[in-house]
Design a protein around this motif. Structure first.
Motif, PDB file in Angstrom:
ATOM      1  N   TYR A  94       7.149  -0.774  -2.987  1.00  0.00           N
ATOM      2  CA  TYR A  94       6.914  -0.293  -1.630  1.00  0.00           C
ATOM      3  C   TYR A  94       5.786  -1.088  -0.985  1.00  0.00           C
ATOM      4  N   VAL A  95       5.824  -1.173   0.322  1.00  0.00           N
ATOM      5  CA  VAL A  95       4.669  -1.654   1.077  1.00  0.00           C
ATOM      6  C   VAL A  95       3.832  -0.416   1.376  1.00  0.00           C
ATOM      7  N   TYR A  96       2.521  -0.516   1.189  1.00  0.00           N
ATOM      8  CA  TYR A  96       1.625   0.613   1.458  1.00  0.00           C
ATOM      9  C   TYR A  96       0.606   0.149   2.491  1.00  0.00           C
ATOM     10  N   ALA A  97       0.528   0.858   3.589  1.00  0.00           N
ATOM     11  CA  ALA A  97      -0.413   0.502   4.648  1.00  0.00           C
ATOM     12  C   ALA A  97      -1.446   1.614   4.800  1.00  0.00           C
ATOM     13  N   LEU A  98      -2.686   1.250   4.705  1.00  0.00           N
ATOM     14  CA  LEU A  98      -3.791   2.171   4.883  1.00  0.00           C
ATOM     15  C   LEU A  98      -4.376   1.897   6.267  1.00  0.00           C
ATOM     16  N   VAL A  99      -4.169   2.814   7.200  1.00  0.00           N
ATOM     17  CA  VAL A  99      -4.494   2.593   8.608  1.00  0.00           C
ATOM     18  C   VAL A  99      -5.660   3.483   9.024  1.00  0.00           C
ATOM     19  N   ASP A 100      -6.679   2.867   9.633  1.00  0.00           N
ATOM     20  CA  ASP A 100      -7.807   3.617  10.189  1.00  0.00           C
ATOM     21  C   ASP A 100      -7.394   4.234  11.521  1.00  0.00           C
ATOM     22  N   VAL A 101      -7.712   5.514  11.729  1.00  0.00           N
ATOM     23  CA  VAL A 101      -7.407   6.153  13.007  1.00  0.00           C
ATOM     24  C   VAL A 101      -8.302   5.562  14.091  1.00  0.00           C
ATOM     25  N   ARG A 102      -7.991   5.882  15.330  1.00  0.00           N
ATOM     26  CA  ARG A 102      -8.777   5.402  16.466  1.00  0.00           C
ATOM     27  C   ARG A 102     -10.259   5.735  16.297  1.00  0.00           C
TER      28      ARG A 102
END
Length: 114
Positions: A94-102
């Motif tokens: 899987y691709v795993y993306a850890l995204v910071d909120v605004r």
């Protein structure tokens, strides 16, 4: 606003699925990784409709070129606690993306809790 939340999630998912491979990844940069270690890309910017750029760290199977399912975590917290989880999923296809909120981490915008 449940409808808006779903739209944001779909936009993020679409953007991450279209990310082109980076020139240098953690494994290629000599970061002590083995051949089975996932590639990591820092500071991947995801544009929102209002011009704000969200920051993501993307983990993906080593040298993977084909489209893969994406798991993403949108979080206001420090991403270090998600690294083991991200590595696990990237090692399992899987691709795993850890995204910071605004407004948190390196993402633009204003943070609005709740």
């Amino acid at each position: 606003m449940p409808g808006r939340t779903m739209v944001v999630r779909l936009v993020l998912l679409s953007a991450l699925c279209m990310i082109a491979p980076a020139d240098r990844t953690f494994a290629q940069a000599g970061g002590g990784a083995t051949a089975a270690s996932p590639d990591m890309r820092w500071a991947v910017k995801i544009p929102m409709r209002d011009g704000v750029l969200l920051n993501a760290t993307v983990f993906q199977p080593h040298l993977q070129k084909d489209p893969l399912p994406v798991i993403f975590t949108l979080t206001p917290y420090i991403g270090d606690s998600y690294t083991d989880r991200a590595m696990y999923f990237a090692q399992h296809g899987y691709v795993y993306a850890l995204v910071d909120v605004r407004g948190r981490g390196n993402s633009g915008g204003v943070f609005e809790p709740l």
